[in-house]
Write an enzyme that holds these catalytic residues in place. Structure first.
Site, PDB file in Angstrom:
ATOM      1  N   GLU A  66      18.228 -35.750 -50.962  1.00 14.27           N
ATOM      2  CA  GLU A  66      17.951 -34.436 -50.445  1.00 14.27           C
ATOM      3  C   GLU A  66      16.334 -34.257 -50.077  1.00 14.27           C
ATOM      4  OE1 GLU A  66      17.428 -31.624 -54.125  1.00 14.27           O
ATOM      5  OE2 GLU A  66      19.500 -32.433 -53.991  1.00 14.27           O
ATOM      6  N   GLU A  93      38.454 -30.917 -41.497  1.00 14.08           N
ATOM      7  CA  GLU A  93      39.815 -30.143 -41.462  1.00 14.08           C
ATOM      8  C   GLU A  93      39.923 -29.328 -40.136  1.00 14.08           C
ATOM      9  OE1 GLU A  93      39.821 -27.653 -45.032  1.00 14.08           O
ATOM     10  OE2 GLU A  93      40.570 -29.293 -46.343  1.00 14.08           O
TER      11      GLU A  93
END
Length: 300
Positions: free
Chosen positions: A115, A84
């Site tokens: 992960e 953004e």
């Protein structure tokens, strides 16, 4: 097993034993009540957040880049925050980036084993071409995710600035990062589901890091996003409104100035208030490091 059992993020709320028996109204009320503690927890962490952001601003002002690293929910939130920045602040897409364990596919599909890959986390530094002038922010609710720890370790080795955002105190991530930010939100509504309060806290902290950094880099005029990239109809309307608010011009005058200025708000503002041609306005902004306020107030 034992390492997880001692974490705040894995604790069970004291009043949750009958959760599956409650009506929707009570569930919503309880969940909302718990969520109200999140901004307070972020407030308690401000003494750690403030110097961390100041350090980020210093690195980026000197030409550095910001890279978030996370797995699962933290990784997805990091990607949202980074993606953004270009439309909001007209930044280069390489200025603020994010890496999620498992790659782009992990944005829409859970790739849980990713992960645990410490080496893949370490590889982020080389793959992104990070240097000592850059910033790496690791995000992990438990503060122990191997992918994130690997990235922070490698970033430390090259002298990059490191931040660690976790939801537990005395975390491995906090010890590894130069600037630990530990926002403790307590047990989750669903035990261990850190996409909830921990995720909300991470979103708030990442918003602070990117937004305040951009403000300090001159990407706003007051609260107005004067570097907005007017790439669609909504953002062009916003650009017009911003120019109108700053200059007092009519919407028609603001649109005309923006069209002449390639829809650059700061340039259009100088065209209207300083009577400059767009080329001269860009040159003036360049002499003030792209900052509108000193360009408006200073000498041409």
């Amino acid at each position: 097993m034992n390492e997880l059992s001692g974490l705040d993020t894995e604790a069970t709320a004291a009043d949750a034993a009958d959760l599956d028996l409650l009506p929707v109204a009570e569930l919503a009320a309880r969940m909302n009540a718990g969520d109200q503690h999140v901004p307070l927890a972020v407030r308690d962490a401000l003494p750690a957040i403030v110097p961390a952001i100041e350090a980020v601003v210093e690195r980026l002002a000197a030409g550095g880049r910001l890279c978030y690293v996370g797995a699962g929910t933290p990784g997805r939130l990091a990607v949202v925050d980074a993606s953004e920045c270009p439309p909001t602040f007209n930044t280069d897409p390489d200025l603020v980036t994010a890496v999620i364990a498992g790659g782009p596919a992990a944005l829409t599909n859970s790739i849980e084993g990713a992960e645990d890959d410490w080496d893949a986390g370490r590889a982020v530094v080389d793959e992104r071409g990070l240097t000592a002038g850059d910033v790496v922010v690791g995000v992990a609710a438990s503060g122990r995710t191997p992918f994130v720890l690997g990235a922070i370790e490698a970033a430390n080795e090259i002298g990059a600035l490191t931040l660690g955002v976790a939801s537990v105190t005395d975390s491995r991530l906090g010890h590894a990062a130069a600037y630990p930010i530990e926002v403790v939100v307590g047990p989750e509504f669903i035990t261990g589901s850190t996409r909830l309060k921990a995720g909300t806290a991470q979103k708030l902290v990442l918003n602070m890091i990117s937004t305040i950094t951009m403000i300090r880099l001159g990407k706003t005029y007051g609260p107005l996003m004067v570097d907005v990239r007017a790439s669609n109809a909504k953002l062009r309307i916003r650009a017009i409104r911003i120019v109108v608010e700053i200059t007092g011009a009519t919407e028609a005058e603001a649109r005309e100035a923006l069209e002449r200025s390639g829809w650059e708000v700061k340039v259009a503002t100088l065209v209207l208030l300083r009577g400059l041609e767009p080329v001269a306005a860009r040159e003036l902004l360049g002499r003030h490091d792209g900052r509108l306020r000193p360009a408006l107030d200073g000498e041409e």
